[in-house]
Design a protein around this motif. Structure first.
Motif, short mmCIF file in Angstrom:
data_model
loop_
_atom_site.label_atom_id
_atom_site.label_comp_id
_atom_site.label_asym_id
_atom_site.label_seq_id
_atom_site.Cartn_x
_atom_site.Cartn_y
_atom_site.Cartn_z
N ASN A 100 -3.69 16.89 18.43
CA ASN A 100 -3.41 16.86 17.00
C ASN A 100 -4.13 15.68 16.36
N PRO A 101 -5.39 15.87 15.93
CA PRO A 101 -6.20 14.78 15.36
C PRO A 101 -5.66 14.25 14.04
N GLU A 102 -4.60 14.85 13.50
CA GLU A 102 -4.04 14.39 12.23
C GLU A 102 -2.74 13.60 12.41
N SER A 103 -2.47 13.18 13.64
CA SER A 103 -1.24 12.43 13.91
C SER A 103 -1.36 10.99 13.38
N HIS A 104 -0.82 10.77 12.19
CA HIS A 104 -0.91 9.43 11.58
C HIS A 104 -0.16 8.38 12.40
N ILE A 105 0.93 8.80 13.04
CA ILE A 105 1.71 7.85 13.85
C ILE A 105 0.89 7.36 15.04
N LYS A 163 -1.14 9.39 3.01
CA LYS A 163 -1.43 8.44 1.92
C LYS A 163 -0.27 7.49 1.61
N ASP A 164 0.96 7.95 1.82
CA ASP A 164 2.12 7.13 1.45
C ASP A 164 2.79 6.50 2.68
N TYR A 165 2.01 6.25 3.73
CA TYR A 165 2.55 5.66 4.97
C TYR A 165 2.58 4.13 4.80
N SER A 166 3.68 3.62 4.32
CA SER A 166 3.78 2.19 3.96
C SER A 166 3.55 1.27 5.16
N ASN A 167 4.02 1.68 6.35
CA ASN A 167 3.84 0.84 7.54
C ASN A 167 2.37 0.58 7.82
N ALA A 168 1.53 1.59 7.60
CA ALA A 168 0.10 1.44 7.85
C ALA A 168 -0.53 0.46 6.86
N TYR A 169 -0.07 0.49 5.60
CA TYR A 169 -0.59 -0.46 4.61
C TYR A 169 -0.20 -1.89 4.98
N ILE A 170 1.03 -2.07 5.45
CA ILE A 170 1.47 -3.40 5.87
C ILE A 170 0.64 -3.89 7.05
N ALA A 171 0.47 -3.00 8.05
CA ALA A 171 -0.30 -3.37 9.24
C ALA A 171 -1.75 -3.68 8.87
N ARG A 172 -2.32 -2.87 7.98
CA ARG A 172 -3.70 -3.13 7.57
C ARG A 172 -3.78 -4.44 6.79
N GLY A 173 -2.76 -4.72 5.97
CA GLY A 173 -2.73 -5.98 5.22
C GLY A 173 -2.68 -7.18 6.15
N ILE A 174 -1.86 -7.09 7.20
CA ILE A 174 -1.78 -8.18 8.18
C ILE A 174 -3.13 -8.36 8.87
N THR A 175 -3.79 -7.23 9.18
CA THR A 175 -5.10 -7.30 9.84
C THR A 175 -6.13 -7.96 8.92
N TYR A 176 -6.15 -7.55 7.66
CA TYR A 176 -7.06 -8.19 6.70
C TYR A 176 -6.79 -9.69 6.61
N LEU A 232 4.60 -2.01 -1.37
CA LEU A 232 5.80 -2.20 -2.20
C LEU A 232 5.89 -1.15 -3.30
N SER A 233 4.75 -0.65 -3.76
CA SER A 233 4.78 0.41 -4.78
C SER A 233 5.32 1.71 -4.18
N ILE A 234 5.12 1.88 -2.86
CA ILE A 234 5.64 3.07 -2.17
C ILE A 234 7.13 2.89 -1.88
N GLU A 235 7.48 1.71 -1.34
CA GLU A 235 8.89 1.40 -1.01
C GLU A 235 9.22 0.02 -1.58
N PRO A 236 9.77 -0.04 -2.78
CA PRO A 236 10.04 -1.33 -3.45
C PRO A 236 10.95 -2.27 -2.66
N ASN A 237 11.79 -1.73 -1.79
CA ASN A 237 12.73 -2.57 -1.05
C ASN A 237 12.23 -2.94 0.35
N LEU A 238 10.93 -2.86 0.55
CA LEU A 238 10.35 -3.13 1.86
C LEU A 238 10.33 -4.64 2.12
N GLU A 239 11.19 -5.08 3.01
CA GLU A 239 11.38 -6.51 3.26
C GLU A 239 10.11 -7.18 3.78
N ILE A 240 9.47 -6.60 4.80
CA ILE A 240 8.34 -7.27 5.45
C ILE A 240 7.13 -7.37 4.53
#
Length: 289
Positions: free
Chosen positions: A32-37, A66-79, A96-104
């Motif tokens: 499954n080449p589309e497995s975002h996880i 597109k709305d996978y917030s964990n990936a944005y956080i991980a990419r942000g940490i990498t950047y 945060l725009s995807i999940e406003p209450n995202l603590e990390i």
């Protein structure tokens, strides 16, 4: 079946079996080449050794979802680790725009703003985190440290004490020490400041002996004429056959079939002697040392 394999892959990751986890996620992508996880997890596994590879996998995860917030956080940490703070901020804001209450995401964003000397923006984020997550100690600590740097000592004291009540760590205790010392210098110290400062320093030396703070504070603690006794825990792996011996800043312990010499500062083993016939008694002399 793929969901089960994803669960197994995550389990391998939690158990520290990185190679097995990596293999499991690669096998999922073959079917499954589309497995975002899977892309996300491969990125997490790659981050400690290959940040560019991690970055590519986080980007693939975002393309797939597109709305996978964990990936944005991980990419942000990498950047951020790659030195691109602006891109890191953009990713944390988007998460945060995807999940406003995202603590990390909020916390990482606050740290970037603080390191960029944008204290007011960082203060807003940390204060917001204390309201949303009142049991999260880190924002209180960073507020206390920030106010300490700005010489707002009363406010610094307030937030450091809250952080200490939530989590008693060496870094927070040391921050408390520095604030108390500054208050004492300007004549606003507590009446029991000296005894409290000694107790806090001793707490770090006794309970966090391997911390950098313990190494810098141990000398001042041992100089105290009234209370020179410092009690530190040692890593004992079995029941002792005889009382331990303390010789030349090392502890020698007898487990019966083995004797181990531990360094007093780091608690690390200097040597171990194994024997088939248990030692019944140890005599303190230079031959044993």
């Amino acid at each position: 079946n793929l969901e089960i394999k994803e669960t197994i892959g995550v389990l391998y990751t939690k158990l520290g079996q990185d190679e097995l986890a990596l293999q499991a996620f690669k096998e999922i992508l073959q079917k499954n080449p589309e497995s975002h996880i899977s892309y996300y997890q491969i990125g997490i596994l790659s981050l400690p050794t290959d940040r560019q590879l991690a970055l590519r996998n986080f980007e693939k995860a975002i393309v797939m979802k597109k709305d996978y917030s964990n990936a944005y956080i991980a990419r942000g940490i990498t950047y951020y680790k790659l030195g691109n703070r602006q891109r890191a901020k953009e990713d944390f804001y988007y998460a945060l725009s995807i999940e406003p209450n995202l603590e990390i995401a909020s916390y990482n964003l606050g740290m970037i703003l603080y390191n960029d000397n944008l204290q007011k923006d960082a203060e807003t984020i940390f204060l917001d985190l204390t309201k949303k997550y009142p049991d999260f100690a880190d924002p209180y600590y960073h507020l206390g440290y920030m106010y300490y740097e700005q010489r707002e000592l009363e406010k610094a004291l307030k937030y450091i004490l809250i952080s200490l009540n939530l989590e008693r760590s060496p870094v927070t205790i040391y921050a408390y020490i520095k604030i108390l010392e500054e208050l004492k210098k300007i004549g606003k110290g507590r009446s029991d400041a000296d005894s409290l400062l000694f107790d806090l320093k001793k707490e770090i030396v006794e309970n966090f002996p391997n911390s950098t703070y313990a190494k810098s504070l141990s000398e001042s603690v041992l100089k105290n004429k009234e209370n020179r006794v410092v009690i530190q825990s040692y890593p004992l792996f079995d029941t002792l056959l005889t009382p331990p011996l303390f010789i030349n800043q090392t502890l020698i312990v007898n487990y019966g079939n083995s004797i181990t010499r531990l360094k007093s500062e780091t608690k690390s083993s200097l040597w171990t002697l194994n024997t088939s016939s248990p030692y019944l008694w140890l005599r303190a002399n230079t031959r044993l040392y």
